[in-house]
Design a protein around this motif. Structure first.
Motif, PDB file in Angstrom:
ATOM      1  N   THR A  47       8.777  -8.334  10.505  1.00 45.06           N
ATOM      2  CA  THR A  47       8.338  -7.806  11.674  1.00 45.06           C
ATOM      3  C   THR A  47       6.738  -7.522  11.858  1.00 45.06           C
ATOM      4  OG1 THR A  47      10.064  -5.813  10.486  1.00 45.06           O
ATOM      5  CG2 THR A  47       8.660  -5.177  11.636  1.00 45.06           C
ATOM      6  N   PHE A  50       3.783  -3.166  13.074  1.00 49.83           N
ATOM      7  CA  PHE A  50       3.427  -2.153  11.844  1.00 49.83           C
ATOM      8  C   PHE A  50       3.203  -1.158  12.239  1.00 49.83           C
ATOM      9  CE2 PHE A  50       1.983  -0.604   7.229  1.00 49.83           C
ATOM     10  CZ  PHE A  50       3.183  -1.193   6.639  1.00 49.83           C
ATOM     11  N   SER A  51       3.347   0.331  11.259  1.00 49.99           N
ATOM     12  CA  SER A  51       3.928   1.201  11.620  1.00 49.99           C
ATOM     13  C   SER A  51       2.336   1.959  10.532  1.00 49.99           C
ATOM     14  CB  SER A  51       4.988   2.890  11.932  1.00 49.99           C
ATOM     15  OG  SER A  51       4.627   3.816  12.149  1.00 49.99           O
ATOM     16  N   TRP A  52       0.805   2.075  10.941  1.00 50.19           N
ATOM     17  CA  TRP A  52       0.686   2.373   9.586  1.00 50.19           C
ATOM     18  C   TRP A  52       0.840   4.318   9.149  1.00 50.19           C
ATOM     19  CZ3 TRP A  52      -2.034  -0.607   6.472  1.00 50.19           C
ATOM     20  CH2 TRP A  52      -2.622  -1.988   7.548  1.00 50.19           C
ATOM     21  N   ARG A  53       0.942   4.358  10.786  1.00 51.30           N
ATOM     22  CA  ARG A  53       0.679   6.449   9.931  1.00 51.30           C
ATOM     23  C   ARG A  53       2.188   6.914   9.499  1.00 51.30           C
ATOM     24  NH1 ARG A  53      -0.072   8.223  16.456  1.00 51.30           N
ATOM     25  NH2 ARG A  53      -2.158   6.772  16.539  1.00 51.30           N
ATOM     26  N   LYS A  54       2.900   5.872   9.605  1.00 51.12           N
ATOM     27  CA  LYS A  54       4.473   6.542   8.766  1.00 51.12           C
ATOM     28  C   LYS A  54       4.514   5.441   7.564  1.00 51.12           C
ATOM     29  CE  LYS A  54       9.218   4.439   8.723  1.00 51.12           C
ATOM     30  NZ  LYS A  54      10.267   3.181   9.112  1.00 51.12           N
ATOM     31  N   ASN A  55       4.091   4.963   7.452  1.00 49.78           N
ATOM     32  CA  ASN A  55       3.539   4.301   5.346  1.00 49.78           C
ATOM     33  C   ASN A  55       2.217   4.691   4.695  1.00 49.78           C
ATOM     34  OD1 ASN A  55       5.714   2.991   5.660  1.00 49.78           O
ATOM     35  ND2 ASN A  55       5.180   1.319   7.297  1.00 49.78           N
ATOM     36  N   LEU A  56       1.370   5.048   6.014  1.00 47.70           N
ATOM     37  CA  LEU A  56      -0.118   5.369   5.301  1.00 47.70           C
ATOM     38  C   LEU A  56       0.211   5.995   3.731  1.00 47.70           C
ATOM     39  CD1 LEU A  56      -3.451   4.577   5.704  1.00 47.70           C
ATOM     40  CD2 LEU A  56      -3.373   6.476   6.830  1.00 47.70           C
ATOM     41  N   THR A  58       2.532   6.459   1.502  1.00 47.69           N
ATOM     42  CA  THR A  58       2.652   5.515   0.083  1.00 47.69           C
ATOM     43  C   THR A  58       1.837   4.566  -0.305  1.00 47.69           C
ATOM     44  OG1 THR A  58       5.123   5.677   1.481  1.00 47.69           O
ATOM     45  CG2 THR A  58       4.731   3.787   0.022  1.00 47.69           C
ATOM     46  N   ILE A  59       1.236   3.860   0.823  1.00 48.86           N
ATOM     47  CA  ILE A  59       0.248   2.949   0.307  1.00 48.86           C
ATOM     48  C   ILE A  59      -1.116   3.924   0.146  1.00 48.86           C
ATOM     49  CG2 ILE A  59      -1.903   1.334   1.500  1.00 48.86           C
ATOM     50  CD1 ILE A  59       0.138   0.957   4.037  1.00 48.86           C
TER      51      ILE A  59
END
Length: 84
Positions: A47, A50-56, A58-59
């Protein structure tokens, strides 16, 4: 199969290298079989977006967990240094 090889060939301390090679070969074989069966259960694709807002969140949770683990492991060494 792996356990049978260990029980039959590894007898004493001089068989340490044989034990290590048997362990590595067994793990490599299991990982190779799992990799070959991977396509049956999932599809892999790259992919570029990458959507940073969606996974921030969790990271950050994974980073915090890693940081706390590092501090916990290093605390023993620091406490022993203070005691000595």
């Amino acid at each position: 199969m792996f356990q049978i090889l260990l029980l039959t060939y590894v007898k004493d301390e001089s068989d340490l290298l044989l034990y290590a090679w048997t362990t590595v070969a067994g793990s490599a074989r299991a990982n190779l079989i799992n990799f070959m069966r991977l396509r049956k259960y999932c599809t892999c694709s790259f992919t570029w977006h990458f959507s940073w807002r969606k996974n921030l969140l969790t990271i950050l949770v994974l980073f915090a967990n890693s940081l706390v683990n590092l501090l916990y492991v290093s605390a023993d060494v620091a406490q022993l240094g203070v005691m000595m």
